[in-house]
Design an enzyme around this catalytic site. Structure first.
Site, PDB file in Angstrom:
ATOM      1  N   LYS A 186      -0.843   4.934   4.637  1.00  0.00           N
ATOM      2  CA  LYS A 186      -1.788   4.012   5.277  1.00  0.00           C
ATOM      3  C   LYS A 186      -1.435   3.833   6.746  1.00  0.00           C
ATOM      4  O   LYS A 186      -0.271   3.649   7.093  1.00  0.00           O
ATOM      5  CB  LYS A 186      -1.766   2.658   4.544  1.00  0.00           C
ATOM      6  CG  LYS A 186      -2.820   1.688   5.065  1.00  0.00           C
ATOM      7  CD  LYS A 186      -3.005   0.513   4.136  1.00  0.00           C
ATOM      8  CE  LYS A 186      -3.995  -0.483   4.697  1.00  0.00           C
ATOM      9  NZ  LYS A 186      -5.323   0.099   4.938  1.00  0.00           N
ATOM     10  N   HIS A 222       0.835  -1.207   0.000  1.00  0.00           N
ATOM     11  CA  HIS A 222       0.000   0.000   0.000  1.00  0.00           C
ATOM     12  C   HIS A 222       0.866   1.253   0.000  1.00  0.00           C
ATOM     13  O   HIS A 222       2.053   1.206   0.337  1.00  0.00           O
ATOM     14  CB  HIS A 222      -0.918   0.034   1.230  1.00  0.00           C
ATOM     15  CG  HIS A 222      -2.127  -0.850   1.085  1.00  0.00           C
ATOM     16  ND1 HIS A 222      -2.078  -2.204   1.340  1.00  0.00           N
ATOM     17  CD2 HIS A 222      -3.402  -0.575   0.703  1.00  0.00           C
ATOM     18  CE1 HIS A 222      -3.283  -2.726   1.124  1.00  0.00           C
ATOM     19  NE2 HIS A 222      -4.105  -1.767   0.735  1.00  0.00           N
TER      20      HIS A 222
HETATM   21  P1  NAP Z   1      -7.339   9.981   4.032  1.00  0.00           P
HETATM   22  O1  NAP Z   1      -7.022  10.528   2.690  1.00  0.00           O
HETATM   23  O2  NAP Z   1      -6.388  10.196   5.161  1.00  0.00           O
HETATM   24  O3  NAP Z   1      -8.778  10.549   4.458  1.00  0.00           O
HETATM   25  C1  NAP Z   1      -9.353  10.391   5.694  1.00  0.00           C
HETATM   26  C2  NAP Z   1     -10.237  11.591   5.913  1.00  0.00           C
HETATM   27  O4  NAP Z   1     -11.008  11.393   7.106  1.00  0.00           O
HETATM   28  C3  NAP Z   1      -9.440  12.902   6.129  1.00  0.00           C
HETATM   29  O5  NAP Z   1     -10.023  13.902   5.328  1.00  0.00           O
HETATM   30  C4  NAP Z   1      -9.617  13.164   7.621  1.00  0.00           C
HETATM   31  O6  NAP Z   1      -9.595  14.536   7.941  1.00  0.00           O
HETATM   32  C5  NAP Z   1     -11.007  12.621   7.815  1.00  0.00           C
HETATM   33  N1  NAP Z   1     -11.362  12.417   9.210  1.00  0.00           N
HETATM   34  C6  NAP Z   1     -10.587  11.998  10.230  1.00  0.00           C
HETATM   35  N2  NAP Z   1     -11.311  11.963  11.360  1.00  0.00           N
HETATM   36  C7  NAP Z   1     -12.556  12.398  11.042  1.00  0.00           C
HETATM   37  C8  NAP Z   1     -13.733  12.620  11.767  1.00  0.00           C
HETATM   38  N3  NAP Z   1     -13.783  12.411  13.077  1.00  0.00           N
HETATM   39  N4  NAP Z   1     -14.828  13.071  11.129  1.00  0.00           N
HETATM   40  C9  NAP Z   1     -14.803  13.307   9.813  1.00  0.00           C
HETATM   41  N5  NAP Z   1     -13.699  13.128   9.043  1.00  0.00           N
HETATM   42  C10 NAP Z   1     -12.597  12.689   9.667  1.00  0.00           C
HETATM   43  O7  NAP Z   1      -7.582   8.396   3.961  1.00  0.00           O
HETATM   44  P2  NAP Z   1      -8.126   7.552   2.728  1.00  0.00           P
HETATM   45  O8  NAP Z   1      -6.994   7.045   1.913  1.00  0.00           O
HETATM   46  O9  NAP Z   1      -9.229   8.301   2.068  1.00  0.00           O
HETATM   47  O10 NAP Z   1      -8.723   6.294   3.508  1.00  0.00           O
HETATM   48  C11 NAP Z   1      -9.782   6.431   4.412  1.00  0.00           C
HETATM   49  C12 NAP Z   1     -10.066   5.064   5.016  1.00  0.00           C
HETATM   50  O11 NAP Z   1     -10.539   4.182   3.980  1.00  0.00           O
HETATM   51  C13 NAP Z   1      -8.839   4.374   5.627  1.00  0.00           C
HETATM   52  O12 NAP Z   1      -9.226   3.647   6.776  1.00  0.00           O
HETATM   53  C14 NAP Z   1      -8.404   3.417   4.527  1.00  0.00           C
HETATM   54  O13 NAP Z   1      -7.670   2.320   5.023  1.00  0.00           O
HETATM   55  C15 NAP Z   1      -9.742   3.010   3.990  1.00  0.00           C
HETATM   56  N6  NAP Z   1      -9.752   2.466   2.640  1.00  0.00           N
HETATM   57  C16 NAP Z   1     -10.714   1.568   2.381  1.00  0.00           C
HETATM   58  C17 NAP Z   1     -10.850   1.035   1.123  1.00  0.00           C
HETATM   59  C18 NAP Z   1     -11.954   0.056   0.868  1.00  0.00           C
HETATM   60  O14 NAP Z   1     -12.079  -0.405  -0.278  1.00  0.00           O
HETATM   61  N7  NAP Z   1     -12.737  -0.292   1.868  1.00  0.00           N
HETATM   62  C19 NAP Z   1      -9.968   1.430   0.107  1.00  0.00           C
HETATM   63  C20 NAP Z   1      -8.996   2.393   0.389  1.00  0.00           C
HETATM   64  C21 NAP Z   1      -8.896   2.911   1.656  1.00  0.00           C
HETATM   65  P3  NAP Z   1      -8.203  15.227   8.475  1.00  0.00           P
HETATM   66  O15 NAP Z   1      -7.431  15.477   7.247  1.00  0.00           O
HETATM   67  O16 NAP Z   1      -8.693  16.477   9.135  1.00  0.00           O
HETATM   68  O17 NAP Z   1      -7.558  14.283   9.418  1.00  0.00           O
END
Ligand code: NAP
Length: 268
Positions: free
Chosen positions: A161, A157
């Site tokens: 992550k 990844h």
């Molecule tokens: P990311 O770019 O770091 O985005 C996470 C977002 O959540 C950021 O904008 C963060 O804001 C926000 N956040 C944190 N705490 C919050 C809260 N209490 N309320 C509202 N928003 C909040 O991460 P990402 O790559 O998009 O991934 C997000 C999640 O999805 C991870 O757990 C990842 O492992 C997972 N994921 C899942 C899949 C799937 O297929 N299921 C695929 C890829 C990723 P700040 O910037 O202010 O911290």
């Protein structure tokens, strides 16, 4: 605009959240009625993200307020594990159906969400991987594990992550464990000269986590028997690859009356 399924997205500034906003706003039968973020309470999404100039829905920092005011049908959560658990729990308390893609939620918390969903008879989908190809990789791995006892999982990844091993790797290992005869792999006397060299150990299977900039989400499941190996590999090159699964999950969660973990359990 047709009303369709009213959706709220938590994490709209994130890499996955942005794709989800695009996907939902491009669907006739889905309606984005609000987003939950950690900042910009009360502003319109169009004002804080130029990419979404046309998306006028309101940003909320309080999930409670958002769900009470907008009364959505479904909450998509793509945030961080601590927030995702609280969001999913609060959503179900307010009769909103969660679709959670956030990974790293603890087993105990998952059990709690399962209990709430099944008790309230409300749909709740938790999917560590929304990519259809990844789901097939897991299914094919489970098929292969009936015949190949020796397996190592390598998940790769991007370096931002937070959790390791990935939710997909754990789910793959769990699915393999359901059909694989228990076995401790490798030489019985093997030692690690550097701690962690053999990766995480899940019922004798080893899981290795690679983190590098440039990667998105990739996994290789390697099976080995005398004189042959079998490699099953999936690569997500773009976060768009997850959005077909998110869409299917939103549609399906509306018809469920309980908890489902893993996209493979809702695909035909
Ligand atoms: P990311 O770019 O770091 O985005 C996470 C977002 O959540 C950021 O904008 C963060 O804001 C926000 N956040 C944190 N705490 C919050 C809260 N209490 N309320 C509202 N928003 C909040 O991460 P990402 O790559 O998009 O991934 C997000 C999640 O999805 C991870 O757990 C990842 O492992 C997972 N994921 C899942 C899949 C799937 O297929 N299921 C695929 C890829 C990723 P700040 O910037 O202010 O911290």
């Amino acid at each position: 605009m047709t009303e369709g399924i009213k959706v709220v997205i938590a994490g709209p500034r994130g890499r996955m959240g942005r794709e989800a906003v695009k996907m939902v706003t491009n669907q006739e039968h889905l309606q984005l009625v609000g987003v939950i973020d950690r900042q910009d309470n009360g502003r319109a999404l169009s004002d804080i993200d130029p990419q979404f100039r046309e998306v006028k829905c309101q940003v909320y920092t309080s999930i409670h307020e958002c769900l009470m005011e907008q009364r959505p049908d479904c909450l998509i959560d793509l945030t961080v594990p601590e927030a995702a658990f609280y969001h999913a729990k609060t959503a179900m308390e307010l009769n909103v159906r969660p679709v959670v893609g956030t990974t790293g939620i603890t087993l105990q918390e998952l059990e709690e969400l399962k209990a709430i969903a099944n008790h309230k008879k409300i749909g709740c989908i938790i999917a560590p991987n929304f990519a259809i190809g990844a789901v097939l990789m897991m299914k094919f791995s489970q098929m292969a594990a009936k015949y190949f006892q020796n397996v190592e999982i390598i998940e790769l990844h991007h370096d931002q992550k937070l959790d390791a091993p990935s939710g997909t790797a754990i789910k793959t290992a769990e699915m393999i464990h359901e059909v694989r005869e228990p076995k401790t792999q490798g030489h019985p006397n093997e030692t690690e000269k550097l701690q962690g060299a053999r990766g995480a150990n899940f019922h004798g299977m080893h899981i290795h986590s690679v983190r590098l900039p440039g990667l998105i989400a990739h996994q290789q499941v390697l099976f080995g028997e005398k004189g042959e190996t079998l490699t099953i590999r999936h690569d997500s090159y773009d976060r768009e690859s997850f959005m077909t699964g998110v869409k299917v999950a939103v549609e399906t969660v509306m018809k469920l009356n309980g908890y489902v973990y893993g996209l493979e359990n809702i695909l035909d």
